[in-house]
Write a protein that holds these residues in place. Structure first.
Motif, PDB file in Angstrom:
ATOM      1  N   VAL A 123       1.348  -1.386   0.179  1.00 34.89           N
ATOM      2  CA  VAL A 123      -0.037   0.050  -0.251  1.00 34.89           C
ATOM      3  C   VAL A 123       1.006   1.505  -0.821  1.00 34.89           C
ATOM      4  O   VAL A 123       1.921   0.840   0.816  1.00 34.89           O
ATOM      5  CB  VAL A 123      -1.310   0.147   1.221  1.00 34.89           C
ATOM      6  N   LYS A 124       0.260   1.904  -0.577  1.00 34.60           N
ATOM      7  CA  LYS A 124       0.862   3.554  -0.484  1.00 34.60           C
ATOM      8  C   LYS A 124       1.087   4.096   0.870  1.00 34.60           C
ATOM      9  O   LYS A 124      -0.023   5.021   0.949  1.00 34.60           O
ATOM     10  CB  LYS A 124       1.141   4.236  -1.701  1.00 34.60           C
ATOM     11  N   VAL A 125       1.708   4.537   1.158  1.00 34.65           N
ATOM     12  CA  VAL A 125       2.014   5.828   2.689  1.00 34.65           C
ATOM     13  C   VAL A 125       2.644   7.501   2.219  1.00 34.65           C
ATOM     14  O   VAL A 125       3.839   6.233   2.121  1.00 34.65           O
ATOM     15  CB  VAL A 125       2.006   4.676   3.831  1.00 34.65           C
ATOM     16  N   GLU A 126       2.447   7.695   2.189  1.00 38.96           N
ATOM     17  CA  GLU A 126       2.725   8.897   2.283  1.00 38.96           C
ATOM     18  C   GLU A 126       4.253   9.107   1.653  1.00 38.96           C
ATOM     19  O   GLU A 126       4.974   9.098   0.758  1.00 38.96           O
ATOM     20  CB  GLU A 126       3.351   9.588   3.327  1.00 38.96           C
TER      21      GLU A 126
ATOM     22  N   ILE B 151      -6.613  -7.410  -0.582  1.00 40.38           N
ATOM     23  CA  ILE B 151      -6.111  -6.445  -1.460  1.00 40.38           C
ATOM     24  C   ILE B 151      -6.043  -5.233  -1.770  1.00 40.38           C
ATOM     25  O   ILE B 151      -6.314  -4.532  -1.785  1.00 40.38           O
ATOM     26  CB  ILE B 151      -7.071  -7.370  -3.013  1.00 40.38           C
ATOM     27  N   THR B 152      -4.578  -5.022  -3.012  1.00 44.64           N
ATOM     28  CA  THR B 152      -4.608  -3.260  -2.561  1.00 44.64           C
ATOM     29  C   THR B 152      -5.384  -3.537  -3.891  1.00 44.64           C
ATOM     30  O   THR B 152      -5.634  -3.631  -4.938  1.00 44.64           O
ATOM     31  CB  THR B 152      -3.665  -2.625  -3.560  1.00 44.64           C
ATOM     32  N   HIS B 153      -5.969  -1.902  -4.089  1.00 46.52           N
ATOM     33  CA  HIS B 153      -7.222  -1.611  -5.606  1.00 46.52           C
ATOM     34  C   HIS B 153      -5.979  -1.402  -6.112  1.00 46.52           C
ATOM     35  O   HIS B 153      -5.054  -0.851  -6.408  1.00 46.52           O
ATOM     36  CB  HIS B 153      -8.013  -0.132  -4.951  1.00 46.52           C
ATOM     37  N   PRO B 154      -6.328  -1.897  -7.918  1.00 49.48           N
ATOM     38  CA  PRO B 154      -5.326  -1.520  -8.832  1.00 49.48           C
ATOM     39  C   PRO B 154      -4.790  -0.110  -9.252  1.00 49.48           C
ATOM     40  O   PRO B 154      -3.615   0.126 -10.062  1.00 49.48           O
ATOM     41  CB  PRO B 154      -6.754  -2.055  -9.954  1.00 49.48           C
TER      42      PRO B 154
ATOM     43  N   PHE C 113      -7.697  -0.402   0.261  1.00 46.67           N
ATOM     44  CA  PHE C 113      -7.127  -2.157   0.079  1.00 46.67           C
ATOM     45  C   PHE C 113      -7.999  -2.472   1.075  1.00 46.67           C
ATOM     46  O   PHE C 113      -8.560  -2.139   1.926  1.00 46.67           O
ATOM     47  CB  PHE C 113      -5.666  -2.851   0.714  1.00 46.67           C
ATOM     48  N   VAL C 114      -8.675  -3.638   0.633  1.00 54.36           N
ATOM     49  CA  VAL C 114      -9.562  -4.851   0.943  1.00 54.36           C
ATOM     50  C   VAL C 114      -9.365  -6.057   1.523  1.00 54.36           C
ATOM     51  O   VAL C 114      -7.932  -6.171   1.193  1.00 54.36           O
ATOM     52  CB  VAL C 114     -10.696  -4.518  -0.540  1.00 54.36           C
TER      53      VAL C 114
END
Length: 519
Positions: A270-273, A308-311, A317-318
């Motif tokens: 996932v993307k954090v900052e 699962i991360t959003h595309p 994420f879910v």
């Protein structure tokens, strides 16, 4: 004897050896002088080739009467002769015109036939394209968009308290409807413009070629794996001891770090900052931000089995839980935006649609549930062949969902079913007496690779011509137990543009090997 040019009785008949037709000698000689061909067959013909037809009762030339001298042009016989010549010329011209007219009619008829056939084909293709586009848009959350209109909105965002299965959900945040719908539209246009295909003839043999037998071997045993294509194609491998390895695109183990002391069951990024951080599940109710070792708050009542991360929205994420619920989470806010009502059966598998606005779950009662990510509402359900679903994957074409299920008997069997989301029905089933462990489908959605519990790797093809499947086109024994398959090649990658599809296998001993589909 009728002249084939004038249609009248020939006074001096001759026969053409090319067509066998009878002509008036004077007319045919004029035609030959003008065109040099037979009037009927257009074959080369000269005056010398003509065959004179003599009357059987012809009189000896010595007894013939010598004709009088030709009259002058101011006499009636002269005028009649002139009229005869003009008539002959007119007969030749009429014949030529009739011949050209007949040929033009044939050419026009053929052209109209081909044009009509082309119009029919184009009309059918346009109709099929429009129907497919409408169905795909409706399925790729056009349905979700209409459903969102029934929920109270504020600044194009809907509260997370959407209904699922007729029950009110506990509000836990705000679902970014506008952001998800915008991402869906962009992804839909991207996939529509790419139209990935593999130009493989129907009779072409397809197989698998080993590229590297030892990409990496980080642990003694693996528990899960994933490929993160948005961050330089990192391969993530988790272990039963809570240790995670990150392998870069040059097949080097870039980093190994311990995230938790329990078995890692699912892993993604996932993307954090503006930085990508691994997030894992490990038989607990909460997800953990790997390197940061922070627990992500959740509302699940049982352990998380899949992340699962959003595309395209990488801060979303879910998570899917054994308690029968799934949730949409935002790492930038460190909270869950929506949690569904738990189902009566445990969720065992889940996936996000390639356009990022649908969520699918599989349960222990063999039911596949498809939800709208912007509202949490259930859109459709599909019953699978066997009760236990252990894998779900949306195909790249946007309208297929592949579901892997198996029995829980002493001699278990597997079925990989292809669900057409436009109709909500299973359109094909790949059966196996040995349970499948995992599968992948290539970017063109035409080749499926499966691996079973006896480490047999198999290829299955979808032939668009005839819309039929060809199962088990190729089988090979990998000689080692495999825990998962991961697709390396994407539709927009250079490899796929060159017709190359690569994937990796992760063995139970964590050994990573790289393969490609050969044809």
């Amino acid at each position: 004897m009728i002249c084939s040019l004038s249609g009248e009785v020939a006074k001096e008949p001759v026969v053409s050896p090319r067509s066998g037709a009878i002509f008036e000698k004077s007319l045919i000689e004029r035609y030959i002088v003008a065109s040099g061909t037979d009037p009927l067959t257009d074959e080369p013909l000269s005056v010398e080739d003509l065959v004179q037809i003599n009357d059987g009762n012809a009189i000896d030339s010595s007894n013939q009467i010598v004709p009088p001298k030709p009259p002058t042009f101011n006499s009636i016989p002269s005028l009649l002769s002139t009229f005869q010549n003009e008539w002959d010329a007119l007969a030749l011209e009429v014949f030529s015109l009739r011949k050209q007219l007949h040929k033009s009619r044939e050419e026009l008829s053929a052209a109209l036939y081909h044009q009509d056939a082309a119009v029919r084909v184009a009309s059918r293709l346009v109709k099929e394209r429009d129907e497919a586009r409408q169905a795909l848009q409706a399925l790729s959350i056009s349905i979700g968009t209409s459903g969102a209109d029934d929920v109270e909105m504020e600044n194009d965002e809907v509260e997370g308290g959407a209904k699922s299965n007729g029950e009110e959900q506990k509000p836990t945040g705000i679902i970014p409807v506008e952001e998800i719908n915008s991402a869906r539209d962009q992804l839909f246009q991207l996939h529509k413009s790419q139209k990935p295909t593999l130009t493989i003839p129907v009779d072409q043999e397809v197989s698998v070629e080993l590229l590297s037998a030892n990409v990496a071997h980080p642990f003694k045993k693996s528990s899960c794996s994933n490929i993160v294509k948005n961050v330089d194609e990192w391969i993530l491998v988790g272990s039963p001891t809570g240790v995670m390895a990150k392998i870069d695109k040059e097949n080097k183990v870039e980093k190994i770090f311990k995230s938790s002391g329990q078995e890692i069951t699912s892993i993604c990024y996932v993307k954090v900052e503006e930085e990508y951080v691994p997030i894992i599940s490990d038989h607990s109710k909460e997800a953990k931000l790997g390197e940061m070792k922070e627990s992500f708050p959740s509302h699940h009542q049982d352990e998380i089995i899949k992340l699962i991360t959003h595309p395209s929205l990488h801060h979303l994420f879910v998570s899917f839980s054994k308690d029968g619920s799934w949730s949409l989470n935002d790492v930038s806010q460190l909270k869950s935006l929506f949690v569904s009502t738990p189902l009566s059966s445990a969720i065992t598998a889940g996936d996000i649609h390639v356009d990022g606005a649908l969520v699918a779950t599989g349960t222990t009662n063999g039911q596949v549930n498809i939800y709208d990510l912007t509202t949490g509402n259930s859109i459709s359900t599909v019953q699978t062949k066997f009760n236990h679903i252990n894998q779900l994957k949306f195909a790249g074409n946007g309208y297929w969902l592949l579901v892997l299920s198996h029995t829980t008997e002493e001699s278990p069997k597997s079925a990989l079913e292809v669900v057409d989301l436009r109709k909500g029905v299973v359109v094909h089933t790949i059966d196996s007496e040995t349970p499948f462990v995992d599968f992948i489908i290539d970017p063109s959605s035409s080749i499926v690779v499966t691996v079973d519990g006896q480490h047999n790797l198999q290829l299955h093809r979808y032939l668009k011509k005839g819309k039929k499947w060809s199962n088990s086109e190729f089988t090979t024994d990998l000689k080692t137990p495999i825990s998962s398959l991961q697709l390396l090649t994407e539709a927009q990658s250079k490899d796929f543009e060159e017709g190359v599809v690569k994937f990796i296998t992760v063995a139970e001993n964590s050994k990573v090997s790289e393969y490609k589909i050969k044809y």
